[in-house]
Design a protein around this motif. Structure first.
Motif, PDB file in Angstrom:
ATOM      1  N   MET A   6       0.833  -1.204   0.000  1.00  0.00           N
ATOM      2  CA  MET A   6       0.000   0.000   0.000  1.00  0.00           C
ATOM      3  C   MET A   6       0.870   1.256   0.000  1.00  0.00           C
ATOM      4  N   ALA A   7       1.742   1.353   1.038  1.00  0.00           N
ATOM      5  CA  ALA A   7       2.605   2.535   1.167  1.00  0.00           C
ATOM      6  C   ALA A   7       3.532   2.638  -0.039  1.00  0.00           C
ATOM      7  N   ALA A   8       3.997   1.490  -0.501  1.00  0.00           N
ATOM      8  CA  ALA A   8       4.916   1.495  -1.643  1.00  0.00           C
ATOM      9  C   ALA A   8       4.214   2.032  -2.892  1.00  0.00           C
ATOM     10  N   VAL A   9       2.961   1.622  -3.087  1.00  0.00           N
ATOM     11  CA  VAL A   9       2.192   2.099  -4.231  1.00  0.00           C
ATOM     12  C   VAL A   9       2.042   3.612  -4.163  1.00  0.00           C
ATOM     13  N   ALA A  10       1.671   4.127  -2.950  1.00  0.00           N
ATOM     14  CA  ALA A  10       1.517   5.568  -2.766  1.00  0.00           C
ATOM     15  C   ALA A  10       2.821   6.278  -3.093  1.00  0.00           C
ATOM     16  N   ALA A  11       3.939   5.705  -2.628  1.00  0.00           N
ATOM     17  CA  ALA A  11       5.244   6.331  -2.842  1.00  0.00           C
ATOM     18  C   ALA A  11       5.584   6.372  -4.331  1.00  0.00           C
ATOM     19  N   ILE A  12       5.277   5.285  -5.034  1.00  0.00           N
ATOM     20  CA  ILE A  12       5.599   5.241  -6.468  1.00  0.00           C
ATOM     21  C   ILE A  12       4.746   6.252  -7.234  1.00  0.00           C
ATOM     22  N   VAL A  13       3.452   6.327  -6.861  1.00  0.00           N
ATOM     23  CA  VAL A  13       2.565   7.269  -7.544  1.00  0.00           C
ATOM     24  C   VAL A  13       3.014   8.701  -7.286  1.00  0.00           C
ATOM     25  N   LEU A  14       3.367   8.997  -6.027  1.00  0.00           N
ATOM     26  CA  LEU A  14       3.706  10.371  -5.657  1.00  0.00           C
ATOM     27  C   LEU A  14       5.063  10.776  -6.229  1.00  0.00           C
ATOM     28  N   PHE A  15       6.068   9.907  -6.095  1.00  0.00           N
ATOM     29  CA  PHE A  15       7.395  10.265  -6.587  1.00  0.00           C
ATOM     30  C   PHE A  15       8.116   9.008  -7.038  1.00  0.00           C
ATOM     31  N   PHE A  16       8.053   8.787  -8.330  1.00  0.00           N
ATOM     32  CA  PHE A  16       8.484   7.519  -8.907  1.00  0.00           C
ATOM     33  C   PHE A  16       9.918   7.093  -8.550  1.00  0.00           C
ATOM     34  N   PRO A  17      10.938   7.967  -8.753  1.00  0.00           N
ATOM     35  CA  PRO A  17      12.332   7.485  -8.589  1.00  0.00           C
ATOM     36  C   PRO A  17      12.609   6.870  -7.219  1.00  0.00           C
ATOM     37  N   ILE A  18      12.287   7.587  -6.146  1.00  0.00           N
ATOM     38  CA  ILE A  18      12.575   7.048  -4.808  1.00  0.00           C
ATOM     39  C   ILE A  18      11.566   5.965  -4.448  1.00  0.00           C
ATOM     40  N   GLY A  19      10.343   6.130  -4.909  1.00  0.00           N
ATOM     41  CA  GLY A  19       9.295   5.143  -4.622  1.00  0.00           C
ATOM     42  C   GLY A  19       9.697   3.755  -5.082  1.00  0.00           C
ATOM     43  N   VAL A  20      10.295   3.656  -6.276  1.00  0.00           N
ATOM     44  CA  VAL A  20      10.698   2.358  -6.814  1.00  0.00           C
ATOM     45  C   VAL A  20      11.802   1.743  -5.955  1.00  0.00           C
ATOM     46  N   VAL A  21      12.798   2.584  -5.584  1.00  0.00           N
ATOM     47  CA  VAL A  21      13.893   2.080  -4.734  1.00  0.00           C
ATOM     48  C   VAL A  21      13.332   1.555  -3.420  1.00  0.00           C
ATOM     49  N   ALA A  22      12.377   2.325  -2.815  1.00  0.00           N
ATOM     50  CA  ALA A  22      11.774   1.900  -1.548  1.00  0.00           C
ATOM     51  C   ALA A  22      11.069   0.567  -1.725  1.00  0.00           C
ATOM     52  N   ALA A  23      10.345   0.431  -2.818  1.00  0.00           N
ATOM     53  CA  ALA A  23       9.609  -0.811  -3.068  1.00  0.00           C
ATOM     54  C   ALA A  23      10.571  -1.993  -3.192  1.00  0.00           C
ATOM     55  N   SER A  24      11.716  -1.780  -3.870  1.00  0.00           N
ATOM     56  CA  SER A  24      12.662  -2.894  -4.027  1.00  0.00           C
ATOM     57  C   SER A  24      13.289  -3.235  -2.673  1.00  0.00           C
ATOM     58  N   ASP A  25      13.527  -2.218  -1.866  1.00  0.00           N
ATOM     59  CA  ASP A  25      14.022  -2.476  -0.493  1.00  0.00           C
ATOM     60  C   ASP A  25      13.021  -3.317   0.284  1.00  0.00           C
ATOM     61  N   LEU A  26      11.744  -2.962   0.159  1.00  0.00           N
ATOM     62  CA  LEU A  26      10.692  -3.701   0.866  1.00  0.00           C
ATOM     63  C   LEU A  26      10.678  -5.154   0.418  1.00  0.00           C
ATOM     64  N   ALA A  27      10.776  -5.338  -0.903  1.00  0.00           N
ATOM     65  CA  ALA A  27      10.767  -6.701  -1.444  1.00  0.00           C
ATOM     66  C   ALA A  27      11.952  -7.496  -0.906  1.00  0.00           C
ATOM     67  N   ALA A  28      13.138  -6.840  -0.899  1.00  0.00           N
ATOM     68  CA  ALA A  28      14.341  -7.501  -0.391  1.00  0.00           C
ATOM     69  C   ALA A  28      14.164  -7.871   1.073  1.00  0.00           C
TER      70      ALA A  28
END
Lengths: 261, 302
Positions: B1-23
């Motif tokens: 959920m939070a990762a989706v919001a982050a990607i929508v709001l600001f793609f570059p950092i949002g994607v990195v955060a999402a990959s961190d979460l996945a890891a």
């Protein structure tokens, strides 16, 4: 004539009856200690004498004048009786000097210089002259309580009410406050004390009243009251507090008491 | 959920955060590496949401300003018109400031008086307590514009010697005082109630009267906790002085009304906004600072 006459005073807070018909006289220069378990009404009794609490029925007379009568002035009468509280209740936003001079300046309308002179005299007497410009939060509990006594004395009361004045103090500084009270007693100040300090009561009191559930159950000379009480409730209360007191002393390692055991 | 919001709001950092979460979920939270990745992810999420929302807000404001051939900007932000009308508007604003300062004096006096009467002890004072409570209830419950209308158009009609001959300026002062003294009284009473009753008891036991014990013992101690809320009401009062425009006094708002017709532009109102902000923002900062200081001191004194 007795200085203070209390006649069948009743007082309740809602359904909770705190005083259930208290009658007692205090003569000039007499020192009377009220003892009894917490919540027995001894503190409330002291506060009613100072008109800080209203009463439901009965009469309180100071030098023969009913403090709640239509034609008497409670403010005038309460000035004859000073009170010192368990929690000191110094005014935290005022210096020690201003704490003492406030009432003389505003009520007795003394000038600044005159009031300061009076305060300095009292500060010497409670041996805290060097603290006259400090604020209360910079003083120890014992020092604060001595200032509170000086503040009460500044109005030159004829009688002093002391409401468990050592209960909020650390054991090792109780002595300095008790010494001051003993000094006042020896100078002839009329006093009523609510206290848990049995040894001190025995030392300074002319009379001890045992208060239990809003009534004075028994009263008499200190020696008789503390060693040979007539009422079983007094005996029970005393055996409990004296046992606790001995226990505390033993723990602190008072050699005399340990030897006595 | 939070990762989706982050990607929508600001793609570059949002994607990195999402990959961190996945890891982190791959490594599992029972490993040190997993927990570190998880912490990294949460930091980046916050960052992404922060940067993203800023960009979106700025973008949205820009959109509003530029939409429809920048219609809004041309209406409100015509720099030339603002510059031309600001002197007369600033002159009008002096009336707002004067109303504020004069009313404030009366409000404080009335507020303290009302607060004292409202907490007067004893049975004989019962009617006084009732009266002041009714006053506070009524004037706190009415919109200030209504109080101004009633006072200005009402008192004139009484034809009473003292009340009907004065200028509208003084009617407004009366109206603002009636309204804001009710709030002020509440703040002062609240402050006094916050001081432990034993302080008043100590004062009364020394022979001080009720008023003396309030004046010398209770209110000075209550002052510290009253300052910030009082200042907040002052800020409200400062803004409410603009209501005098409805009865035709030439304050900054009314002058802007006139100028906006003359200039066929809404930009004079921006001048009014600037005048108010210059006063209210520093006051708000001071109020916040006072509140913070009070909290710190209360913590310090345990």
């Amino acid at each position: 004539m007795a200085f203070l006459e209390i006649r069948d005073v009743h007082k309740s807070y809602g359904d909770n009856a705190v005083l259930k018909g208290i009658s007692v006289d205090i003569e000039p220069h007499e020192v009377v200690c009220f003892i009894g378990p917490s919540g027995c009404g001894k503190s409330t009794l002291l506060r009613t004498i100072n008109a800080l609490e209203t009463i439901d029925s009965g009469r309180i007379l100071i030098e023969g004048q009913d403090i709640w009568a239509e034609d008497s002035d409670a403010d005038e009468l309460r000035m004859k009786v000073g009170i010192v509280f368990q929690q000191f209740n110094l005014f935290p936003h005022m210096s020690v000097l201003d704490n003492i001079t406030l009432a003389p300046r505003k009520v007795l309308r003394l000038g600044r210089a005159k009031a300061n002179e009076l305060a300095d005299e009292l500060l010497h007497r409670v041996r805290l002259y060097d603290k006259r410009n400090e604020y209360p939060d910079r003083l120890s509990g014992g020092q604060q309580q001595r200032i509170a006594i000086a503040r009460a004395l500044a109005m030159q009361p004829r009688m002093l009410l002391l409401d468990e004045v050592t209960s909020a103090l650390d054991p090792e500084i109780v002595g300095e406050v008790l010494a001051l009270i003993a000094e006042l007693a020896s100078e002839g100040m009329t006093m009523a004390l609510a206290t848990h300090e049995m040894n001190f009561a025995r030392e300074v009191a002319d009379r001890i009243c045992f208060v239990h559930q809003g009534r004075i159950v028994e009263q008499g000379a200190p020696d008789q009251m503390l060693t040979a009480p007539n009422d079983p409730r007094t005996a029970q209360f005393l055996s409990r507090v004296l046992a606790v007191g001995m226990h505390a002393k033993a723990r602190k390692g008072d050699p005399e008491d340990i030897a006595a055991q | 959920m939070a990762a989706v919001a982050a990607i929508v709001l600001f793609f570059p950092i949002g994607v990195v955060a999402a990959s961190d979460l996945a890891a982190a979920s791959r490594l599992g939270l029972d490993t040190t590496q997993g927990r570190i990745r998880r912490k990294k992810a949460s930091r980046r999420l916050t960052q992404a949401v922060g940067i993203g929302s800023t960009i979106w807000v700025v973008g949205f404001v820009a959109l509003i300003m530029l939409a429809n051939d920048a219609a809004l900007t041309r209406a409100f932000f015509d720099v030339e018109v603002i510059g031309r009308t600001l002197p007369t508007i600033a002159y009008g604003f002096m009336l707002n400031v004067r109303l504020f300062l004069v009313a404030e004096v009366f409000i404080l006096i009335a507020g303290v008086l009302l607060a004292l009467l409202r907490s007067l002890p004893g049975r004989p004072a019962i009617l006084l307590r009732w009266l002041t409570t009714a006053y506070v209830d009524v004037f706190r419950g009415l919109p200030s514009i209504l109080v101004i209308l009633i006072v200005v158009y009402g008192l004139k009609r009484t034809q009473l010697p003292l009340l009907s001959g004065i200028s509208d300026y003084w009617y407004v002062i009366i109206a603002l005082t009636l309204h804001y003294s009710a709030y002020t009284a509440e703040v002062i009473k609240g402050g006094a109630d916050g001081i432990h009753w034993s302080q008043a008891a100590a004062a009364r036991s020394l022979g001080l009267t009720y008023f003396q014990s309030m004046r010398y013992v209770v209110l000075p101690q209550a002052m510290r906790r009253m300052l910030a809320p009082l200042l907040n009401y002052f800020i409200g009062l400062q803004k409410d002085t603009s209501l005098v425009a409805v009865i035709g006094l030439l304050d900054s708002v009314n002058r802007a009304n006139v100028q906006s017709i003359n200039e066929a532009s809404l930009s004079p109102y921006t001048g009014v906004a600037l005048c108010f902000l210059v006063v209210t923002i520093p006051l708000t900062r001071v109020a916040d600072w006072l509140e913070k200081r009070r909290r710190r001191r209360e913590l310090a004194s345990g």
